[in-house]
Scaffold this active site. Structure first.
Site, PDB file in Angstrom:
ATOM      1  N   ASP A   7       4.286 -14.538  11.841  1.00  0.00           N
ATOM      2  CA  ASP A   7       2.920 -14.964  11.526  1.00  0.00           C
ATOM      3  C   ASP A   7       1.958 -13.801  11.793  1.00  0.00           C
ATOM      4  O   ASP A   7       1.497 -13.600  12.915  1.00  0.00           O
ATOM      5  CB  ASP A   7       2.588 -16.182  12.408  1.00  0.00           C
ATOM      6  CG  ASP A   7       1.202 -16.729  12.147  1.00  0.00           C
ATOM      7  OD1 ASP A   7       0.399 -16.053  11.480  1.00  0.00           O
ATOM      8  OD2 ASP A   7       0.925 -17.835  12.634  1.00  0.00           O
ATOM      9  N   GLU A  48       0.827  -1.225   0.000  1.00  0.00           N
ATOM     10  CA  GLU A  48       0.000   0.000   0.000  1.00  0.00           C
ATOM     11  C   GLU A  48       0.859   1.272   0.000  1.00  0.00           C
ATOM     12  O   GLU A  48       1.713   1.449   0.871  1.00  0.00           O
ATOM     13  CB  GLU A  48      -0.924  -0.020   1.231  1.00  0.00           C
ATOM     14  CG  GLU A  48      -1.947   1.094   1.226  1.00  0.00           C
ATOM     15  CD  GLU A  48      -2.919   1.007   2.417  1.00  0.00           C
ATOM     16  OE1 GLU A  48      -3.188  -0.110   2.911  1.00  0.00           O
ATOM     17  OE2 GLU A  48      -3.385   2.069   2.855  1.00  0.00           O
ATOM     18  N   LYS A  60      -7.233  -1.081  11.593  1.00  0.00           N
ATOM     19  CA  LYS A  60      -6.553  -1.393  10.326  1.00  0.00           C
ATOM     20  C   LYS A  60      -5.366  -0.430  10.167  1.00  0.00           C
ATOM     21  O   LYS A  60      -4.287  -0.814   9.723  1.00  0.00           O
ATOM     22  CB  LYS A  60      -7.538  -1.262   9.166  1.00  0.00           C
ATOM     23  CG  LYS A  60      -7.031  -1.788   7.834  1.00  0.00           C
ATOM     24  CD  LYS A  60      -6.265  -0.777   7.028  1.00  0.00           C
ATOM     25  CE  LYS A  60      -5.821  -1.355   5.692  1.00  0.00           C
ATOM     26  NZ  LYS A  60      -4.999  -0.438   4.911  1.00  0.00           N
ATOM     27  N   HIS A  66      -2.773  11.129   0.736  1.00  0.00           N
ATOM     28  CA  HIS A  66      -2.445  10.045  -0.190  1.00  0.00           C
ATOM     29  C   HIS A  66      -2.003  10.595  -1.538  1.00  0.00           C
ATOM     30  O   HIS A  66      -1.025  10.157  -2.104  1.00  0.00           O
ATOM     31  CB  HIS A  66      -3.688   9.172  -0.423  1.00  0.00           C
ATOM     32  CG  HIS A  66      -3.742   7.975   0.455  1.00  0.00           C
ATOM     33  ND1 HIS A  66      -4.045   8.052   1.785  1.00  0.00           N
ATOM     34  CD2 HIS A  66      -3.531   6.671   0.202  1.00  0.00           C
ATOM     35  CE1 HIS A  66      -4.031   6.850   2.301  1.00  0.00           C
ATOM     36  NE2 HIS A  66      -3.715   5.984   1.370  1.00  0.00           N
TER      37      HIS A  66
HETATM   38  C1  MEV Z   1      -5.819   3.267   5.401  1.00  0.00           C
HETATM   39  O1  MEV Z   1      -4.918   2.258   4.993  1.00  0.00           O
HETATM   40  C2  MEV Z   1      -5.814   3.376   6.900  1.00  0.00           C
HETATM   41  C3  MEV Z   1      -6.802   4.398   7.497  1.00  0.00           C
HETATM   42  O2  MEV Z   1      -8.099   4.120   7.027  1.00  0.00           O
HETATM   43  C4  MEV Z   1      -6.717   4.273   8.995  1.00  0.00           C
HETATM   44  C5  MEV Z   1      -7.747   5.080   9.752  1.00  0.00           C
HETATM   45  O3  MEV Z   1      -8.838   5.323   9.213  1.00  0.00           O
HETATM   46  O4  MEV Z   1      -7.460   5.432  10.898  1.00  0.00           O
HETATM   47  C6  MEV Z   1      -6.461   5.789   7.051  1.00  0.00           C
END
Ligand code: MEV
Length: 445
Positions: free
Chosen positions: A286, A93, A270, A383
């Site tokens: 792992d 990513e 995430k 981004h």
């Molecule tokens: C994207 O890879 C991760 C985010 O969605 C994390 C978040 O929302 O805190 C930007």
């Protein structure tokens, strides 16, 4: 002594970080050699395209047909518990490494990252689906518990005991079944030292199975380690000093959202894992086990929540991450895979606990970077800025051309909501031809 070494290292790293992200790959590698993060042999290996022995692949998994290559980058600027680190990250990513490095720079200048580990033991489970008499079962195991521990340590975990680990405890849990009968679960707690410990734990549980059956007259259904290792929890704490009060408040509010709403918590977590998984992949660990453990721990209150929490403390912003991150730095892939070995060397990792602390720290920093972006400029801008930077460099723009190409790409993005390498190549060509026009677009924002 230790602090002096770290101090010297920090000074050296700080000097060599200057302009790091603007370097080309050859220059980056040279800097990493100067930092002592890579050896000349490592550079030779990387320059040769990281060639992998196909016979080795056969040792890892079944039905092998090849290798799956993935980009390997380094996050810069990290200082964790006073020690400077170059963080290897294998990930697909865009922006994760840039955002982690940017946040780490902010922290290097205006804050600190401290880590700790609570507990030493991982968990194994022995399930008895239905026990005739739970209380009799429990008291029998309690009477023979010490003997079972001694036997397991002698017959299965002797290697661990020699290294200072081994089985430390046995606990009994009761679970009421939907049919009203009693289920018993034996928890085996063992210190795996620098191994992740899955194999040895499963061996210990399977070794104890017939002994438990003979002692109690009950029947064991299954044995397996648990990934919800609440007996060994890694904590990272980030403190940012003198934070703009408006920003601190926004970050606190963003964090509250992820504490109260599982939909937001999943995405926030995430973002934490964006910092952890790439290190796990680069070091041959792992990541599924760690992910499972972190998500389960995030739901320990009965509601799925964010695994991190941010709060204002006066003029400071303080963030905490706390969850199990059980890793290995000996055995298996970590010592066979040349990139895993190189990654561990690059960070100067001395123990599984140190690697776990580094992962927690990078995960929390990545989370901070994400909430900061989300509550200020938004995710697209962050981004896309990086994306445009990469496209400009990817198209081959020279130093003087970079700002012009970037500006034109920003205009195209604003107008069309799309941007691609083709745009960058076209803009650069037109710039060199003395004219700048729009070109076709590909990537949707
Ligand atoms: C994207 O890879 C991760 C985010 O969605 C994390 C978040 O929302 O805190 C930007």
């Amino acid at each position: 002594m230790e602090t002096k070494v770290n101090e010297k290292m920090r000074e050296k790293f700080n000097e060599l970080y200057v302009g790091f992200s603007k370097l080309n790959r050859e220059e980056r590698l040279r800097r990493l050699v100067k930092m002592g993060a890579l050896s000349v042999d490592d550079v030779g290996f990387l320059n040769a395209g990281s060639p992998m022995d196909i016979d080795l692949a056969e040792k890892f998994i079944e039905n092998v047909i090849g290798y799956f290559p993935m980009s390997l980058g380094v996050a810069t600027n990290f200082v964790i518990d006073q020690k400077p680190y170059i963080i290897p990250m294998a990930v697909e990513e865009t922006s994760i490494i840039a955002a982690a490095s940017k946040t780490a720079k902010w922290l290097r200048e205006k804050g600190q990252i401290e880590t700790e580990i609570f507990g030493t033991d991982i968990l194994g489970q022995i399930q008895l689906a239905v026990v005739k008499d739970f209380l009799a079962f429990k008291s029998k195991i309690q009477v023979y518990k010490e003997q079972l521990i001694i036997q397991a340590n002698k017959d299965v975990a002797a290697g661990l005991v020699r290294r200072g680990g081994g089985v430390n405890d046995i606990e009994i849990r009761h679970i009421k079944r939907p049919d009203g009968k009693d289920m018993a679960v034996v928890h085996v707690l063992a210190n795996p030292c620098d191994a992740m410990g899955a194999n040895i734990m499963n061996q210990i549980c399977e070794y104890l199975k017939p002994k438990i059956e003979n002692l109690t007259g009950e029947v064991v259904t299954m044995c397996i380690l648990s990934n919800l290792v609440d007996s060994k929890v890694t904590r990272a704490k980030i403190t940012v000093n003198q934070v703009d009060p408006e920003l601190a408040e926004k970050i606190e509010e963003g964090s509250l959202f992820s504490q109260l709403d599982p939909y937001r918590a999943a995405t926030s977590n995430k973002g934490v894992l964006n910092g952890i998984d790439p290190i796990l992949i680069a070091t041959g660990n792992d990541w599924r086990a760690v992910e499972a453990g972190i998500h389960a721990y995030a739901a320990k209150s009965g509601m799925y929540k964010s695994i991190s929490k941010w709060k204002r403390e006066g003029s400071r912003l303080v963030g905490i991450f706390e969850a199990p991150i059980v890793l290995g730095v000996v055995g298996g892939v970590t010592q066979l895979h040349p990139i895993a070995k190189m990654s561990l060397r690059m960070m100067g990792i001395e123990s599984a606990n140190e690697l776990s602390r580094v992962c927690a720290a990078v995960g929390l920093a990545t989370n901070l970077g994400a909430i900061r972006a989300l509550t200020t400029v938004g995710i697209i801008e962050g981004h896309m800025k990086l994306h445009i930077q990469n496209l400009t460099l990817g198209a081959g723009a020279k130093e003087k051309e970079i700002p012009i190409v970037q500006k034109k790409l920003e205009e195209i993005l604003l107008m069309t909501k799309r941007i691609s390498l083709h745009n960058a190549i076209d803009v650069l060509r037109e710039l060199r031809d003395g004219q700048v026009t729009n070109a076709h677009q590909e990537t949707q924002v």
